[in-house]
Design a protein around this motif. Sequence first.
Motif, mmCIF file in Angstrom:
data_model
loop_
_atom_site.group_PDB
_atom_site.id
_atom_site.type_symbol
_atom_site.label_atom_id
_atom_site.label_comp_id
_atom_site.label_asym_id
_atom_site.label_seq_id
_atom_site.Cartn_x
_atom_site.Cartn_y
_atom_site.Cartn_z
ATOM 1 N N ALA A 34 0.833 -1.210 0.000
ATOM 2 C CA ALA A 34 0.000 0.000 0.000
ATOM 3 C C ALA A 34 0.867 1.259 0.000
ATOM 4 C CB ALA A 34 -0.924 -0.005 1.216
ATOM 5 N N PHE A 35 1.972 1.213 0.741
ATOM 6 C CA PHE A 35 2.884 2.355 0.811
ATOM 7 C C PHE A 35 3.501 2.635 -0.573
ATOM 8 C CE2 PHE A 35 6.793 4.226 3.251
ATOM 9 C CZ PHE A 35 6.363 5.499 2.954
ATOM 10 N N ARG A 70 -6.891 9.241 2.458
ATOM 11 C CA ARG A 70 -7.394 8.119 3.249
ATOM 12 C C ARG A 70 -6.407 6.954 3.237
ATOM 13 N NH1 ARG A 70 -13.864 7.867 1.938
ATOM 14 N NH2 ARG A 70 -13.733 5.919 3.123
ATOM 15 N N LYS A 71 -5.773 6.747 2.081
ATOM 16 C CA LYS A 71 -4.764 5.678 2.005
ATOM 17 C C LYS A 71 -3.562 6.040 2.873
ATOM 18 C CE LYS A 71 -3.937 2.950 -1.566
ATOM 19 N NZ LYS A 71 -3.542 2.406 -2.887
ATOM 20 N N ALA A 72 -3.103 7.288 2.772
ATOM 21 C CA ALA A 72 -1.960 7.740 3.580
ATOM 22 C C ALA A 72 -2.272 7.621 5.066
ATOM 23 C CB ALA A 72 -1.610 9.185 3.233
ATOM 24 N N GLU A 73 -3.500 7.946 5.433
ATOM 25 C CA GLU A 73 -3.903 7.918 6.836
ATOM 26 C C GLU A 73 -3.827 6.516 7.428
ATOM 27 O OE1 GLU A 73 -7.320 10.420 8.787
ATOM 28 O OE2 GLU A 73 -8.178 8.530 8.129
ATOM 29 N N ILE A 99 7.110 6.423 7.073
ATOM 30 C CA ILE A 99 5.852 7.114 6.761
ATOM 31 C C ILE A 99 5.866 8.538 7.321
ATOM 32 C CG2 ILE A 99 4.600 6.137 8.754
ATOM 33 C CD1 ILE A 99 3.113 7.085 5.300
ATOM 34 N N ASP A 100 6.520 8.747 8.474
ATOM 35 C CA ASP A 100 6.625 10.104 9.031
ATOM 36 C C ASP A 100 7.356 11.031 8.056
ATOM 37 O OD1 ASP A 100 5.293 9.325 11.268
ATOM 38 O OD2 ASP A 100 6.989 9.480 12.639
ATOM 39 N N GLY A 368 -8.062 6.224 12.135
ATOM 40 C CA GLY A 368 -8.353 6.969 10.916
ATOM 41 C C GLY A 368 -9.796 6.777 10.497
ATOM 42 N N TYR A 369 -10.171 7.465 9.448
ATOM 43 C CA TYR A 369 -11.545 7.417 8.955
ATOM 44 C C TYR A 369 -11.958 5.990 8.588
ATOM 45 C CZ TYR A 369 -15.690 9.038 6.380
ATOM 46 O OH TYR A 369 -16.978 9.271 5.960
ATOM 47 N N ASP A 370 -11.003 5.198 8.101
ATOM 48 C CA ASP A 370 -11.300 3.838 7.633
ATOM 49 C C ASP A 370 -10.793 2.757 8.591
ATOM 50 O OD1 ASP A 370 -12.479 4.568 5.017
ATOM 51 O OD2 ASP A 370 -10.486 5.427 4.690
ATOM 52 N N THR A 371 -10.502 3.139 9.835
ATOM 53 C CA THR A 371 -10.059 2.149 10.824
ATOM 54 C C THR A 371 -10.996 2.192 12.033
ATOM 55 O OG1 THR A 371 -8.647 3.508 12.270
ATOM 56 C CG2 THR A 371 -7.670 2.745 10.179
ATOM 57 N N MET A 372 -10.786 1.243 12.924
ATOM 58 C CA MET A 372 -11.470 1.325 14.208
ATOM 59 C C MET A 372 -10.934 2.546 14.973
ATOM 60 S SD MET A 372 -11.067 -2.577 15.590
ATOM 61 C CE MET A 372 -11.848 -3.987 14.796
ATOM 62 N N PRO A 373 -11.716 3.091 15.898
ATOM 63 C CA PRO A 373 -11.178 4.144 16.769
ATOM 64 C C PRO A 373 -10.431 3.478 17.936
ATOM 65 C CG PRO A 373 -13.530 3.882 17.162
ATOM 66 C CD PRO A 373 -13.159 2.872 16.120
#
Length: 599
Positions: A34-35, A70-73, A99-100, A368-373
């Motif tokens: 993905a990266f 969203r992918k980066a997140e 990633i940082d 993130g928006y597409d992950t669990m909190p």
Amino acid sequence: MSESKVLKMRDEIEEKCKWKVNKVFSSDEEWEKAFKELKEEAPNLKSFEGKLENAENLIKYLDIYEKTSRKAEIIYVYAHLRCDEDTKNSKYQGMMSKIDSYMAEFATYTAYFVPEILEMPENFIKESIKKNPKLKIYEFLFNDILKEKPHILSKSQEELLAGVSDCLDSPSSIHSIFTNADMKFGDVTDEDGKKVELTEGNYSSFIKSKNRAVREEAFKTLFKEYKGFENTLATILSSSIKNFNFGAKIRKYEGALDSSLKPNNIPLEVYRNAIKTINDNLSSMHRYVALKKRLLGLEEMHMYDLYVPVIEVPKNHIEFDDAVKMIVEGLNPLGEEYLNIFKDGVKDGWIDIYQNKGKRGGAYSWGGYDTMPYVLLNYNYELNDVSTLAHEMGHSIHSYYSRKEQPYIYAGYTLFCAEVASTTNEALLIHYLINKETDKQKRLYLINQELEQIRTTVFRQLMFAEFELYTHESLENGIPLTAEDYNKAWIELNQKYFGPDMIVDPEIDVEWSRIPHFYSDFYVYQYATGYAAASAFAKSILDKKENAVEKYVAFLKSGGSNYPIEILKKAGVDMTTSKPVEATIERFNELLDMIEKEI
């Protein structure tokens, strides 16, 4: 009990007690893939530079921006969560570092977006929204950008400011390095009569010591070192404030406070009213100091007596499953839907529960928006850990609702709103625990816990806010401030806030110099306003006011779809009035009444 004493390796922790990060990526290899894709896709964002004054291009840019962001997140979240599980794991340290570094590069691909929006003809956005329904969703985003137009400089000036941003931020870095690395406080005697080196890290345990001589020595030793460098520390703080005031002036804000509050559309009276309301009710704090002096059996109450617990109870060993039950019972007034989300979150792997070797300390809610909190805990079987779980799950359920109900661009929420959901959970939990407790000593302990929370989060933070207003406005008006000026203002504030039963020791005059939050200008008042908003929500929910729960859940669902003041007002909490802070003080007085009846 051995489980809480022996720190296990990560792989010794049961899987059911770990967060399910594999729901983000099933393997590290999938993360790497993905990266790689992100690095190939993200540069496409640059191709829209100079072309946004075309509605179709603007829509395409926003679509690609959301997809790549969203992918980066999720790539960013996965690497950080994995690293926090075991900070000594070099593989995950490497992934996080990669990633940082890349995120700084990613930011350059979109840096032109806001300047181009601001350079567009005045009615371009309005006309484009009318003609293209797909842009309607972005209306608040665009309006938020455009309202800052009077405060944006030319491209060359912005570039110049960006180039010196590190220099302008240097006072904060200097203060941090100086106070945490260079200052040495010497040795103090602990409760066992042993000499121990005093540090900023262990000072908090000494100042809470039951042995008065221990806490007095720690207090005087710590502040003696700060006193020795007061002129240097005053110069560092003045430099920081001047830098902030300079930024406000060149961006044509009415003043420093305006430059801090205006971007989030927070009226200046919210800040000033909070300080006025607390000043109008300082008799409640004076009453608490007098009560604490009596409970501690002291002839004289000194500043170093402030943090010692007035009521001691044996520590309870609370298993995690029991903590969950306690919280579910405490949050019962929020209704079945909220409780089901809470229970499902626990069951579905939101939470990383126990300590392990190398695990990051503390606690947080993140994702993130597409992950669990996700929630990181270091659960240690104490009542404080139960409260921490309720607090962090408050954040997580806020994020859950925001992400479920809002599009990606509005799923985040401001700091002004962030602490409200977490603190509402804590307020409901402590209210429940106090009401159900039958043991007199334990009940007194719980009441005092809540009193201390209000003292430190509302009274103390608003005292800080009052000090900040004095320092910024003085320097703004060309009045120089020396260490002597800072000290005088600090002593007077402490005398005013703590009242006649407190001996305000001369050593405290330099306390301002050790508070790092003063390098995040006009930040601390939000702790107090967040707590006040939470108190107002908790009271209306517990009083079973009409639609109280529905209004509160609507607040949780709002994310960042409007300005914080408007979101809270719509939910029934008007922060432009004194009512929320007054509700907190009413609760403070109610708790004082409870203690006085019990003793």
